[in-house]
Design an enzyme around this catalytic site. Structure first.
Site: not given
Ligand code: PLP
Length: 397
Positions: A129, A198, A223-224, A372
């Site tokens: 990312f 990560d 937050y995922k 996705r």
């Protein structure tokens, strides 16, 4: 009703996590974007209201001590710890993932250097990312290291006695590929270096085993799959055995051994709270704490088992409904290499996702050509999966 719709019904009836969906605010939309922003747990609005009206509005400054605001970063870190296979006392919550990548990576280089000179290389996942790559580049320049981007499959060959630190993703954000954390961690250690993982796309989605596999440092967002809300604070893990030597590049007053001593010289606190920086973002943090209550009575193993069943079933439905050759699955099929998402490549992916969202199937588009779909086992069911594949086939037709 089609064969697959009947199968979905049976799978939903046998799903031990099915009741968890009621703990989220959801509608009839098929929400397959929990790997970007998790859904809202029903407990959160009431808690936020209490934090604002009573804790802030009535107790005011007393909440820092009597209301537990000051210790929230460690307390909430300890609530996340079992979800990533860590014993208590090793995780603090606060700041963004990007900021924690910086702390962890510079901290890892400093750990490597404290063992002796000559370690002047940082390896970073070349497919990472972007924020991790940008920060690794800056961390390398600051520490006088060379940054070497390498594909995760080439990390083993790239390691050597110049390697100081390695920054890797547990699950690739674009393809959903799960990397082999135990063996890569062991390889980095065998080279005498330190590893930073990560966990943005694995925390709350699958077992991580930080302690079991001897991970040095790790970061992740909340937050995922942890449903903490937009911009909720991230977490930083520093393994117990390294905490005394962890030298944070952001030594704020919150990580001082005596924060209210107001001393001119910095003396780091003991333990994980050495990863703290400044005043924590209490509103977001306590929203996250309420969100984490959905994990009561849930094991990560059960979540993983359902996640694999959901992604298997999605691939089966896509195989059945979508015309041959219209999409290419870029997520690995073997369970040991798959996170909790399915990524499908198709040339007009941006337009396809727009039309899926118009028809209440929400996933996301990743540049240049990836659709996705994230599967959050706490609130996604098998009927959702069948419907998503059916609508996708319609849109593609
Ligand atoms: C793997 C990974 N790392 C880092 C980030 C960025 O984190 P933040 O914007 O919270 O700093 C994301 C965001 O989606 C991510 O997927």
């Amino acid at each position: 009703m089609s064969e697959l719709a009947l199968t979905a019904e049976k799978l939903d009836a046998a799903d031990e996590l099915a009741a968890k969906r009621q703990e989220f605010t959801l509608d009839d939309v098929v929400y397959l974007d929990g790997n970007s922003l998790g859904a809202l747990p029903v407990a959160v609005p009431g808690r936020v209201e209490d934090v604002v009206r009573r804790q802030w509005g009535e107790l005011r400054i007393r909440s820092w001590t009597e209301g537990g605001w000051w210790t929230a970063p460690e307390r909430i870190g300890d609530r996340i710890a079992p979800l990533v296979g860590a014993a208590a006392g090793q995780i603090v919550v606060g700041d963004s993932t990007s900021v924690n990548v910086f702390k962890a990576l510079v901290g890892a280089v400093r750990l490597a250097r404290s063992a002796g000179p000559g370690r002047d290389e940082i390896l970073v996942d070349a497919t990472t990312f972007p924020t991790d790559g940008y920060i690794a580049d800056s961390a390398a320049r600051m520490t006088g290291c060379t940054l070497r981007p390498v594909a995760p499959s080439e990390v083993r060959d790239a390691l050597g006695d110049r390697t100081a630190a390695v920054l890797l993703n547990h699950v690739d954000y674009r393809t959903g590929r799960l990397h082999d954390l135990p063996s890569l961690t062991a390889a980095v250690h065998a080279a005498g270096a330190y590893v930073v993982w990560d966990l943005c796309h694995s925390a709350g989605a699958l077992p991580v085993g930080l302690d079991e596999h001897g991970v040095d440092l790790a970061v992740g967002c909340t937050y995922k799959y942890l449903n903490g809300g937009p911009g909720s604070p991230a977490f930083l893990y520093v393994r117990t055995g390294l905490q005394d030597r962890f030298d944070s590049p952001l030594p704020g007053w919150n990580s001082h051994a005596e924060p209210f001593g107001m001393r001119a010289d910095y003396r780091p606190a003991a333990g994980a709270l050495r990863g703290r920086v400044g005043t924590p973002d209490i509103l977001s943090m306590l929203a996250l704490e309420a969100a984490l209550e959905v994990w009561d009575g849930v094991t990560v193993d059960a979540v993983r088992a359902k996640s694999l069943a959901l992604t298997d079933f999605f691939l089966e439905c896509v195989g059945e409904y979508v015309p041959e050759g219209r999409v290419e699955c870029v997520t690995p099929r073997p369970h040991g290499e798959r996170g909790s998402q399915v990524a499908l490549r198709c040339p007009d992916a941006g337009e396809v996702m727009k039309r899926l969202i118009e028809r209440d199937v929400v996933g996301d588009f990743r540049h240049p050509d990836v659709l996705r779909f994230g599967f959050t086992p706490l609130y996604v069911g098998f009927a959702d999966v069948e419907r998503a594949a059916r609508v996708l086939a319609d849109v593609l037709a």
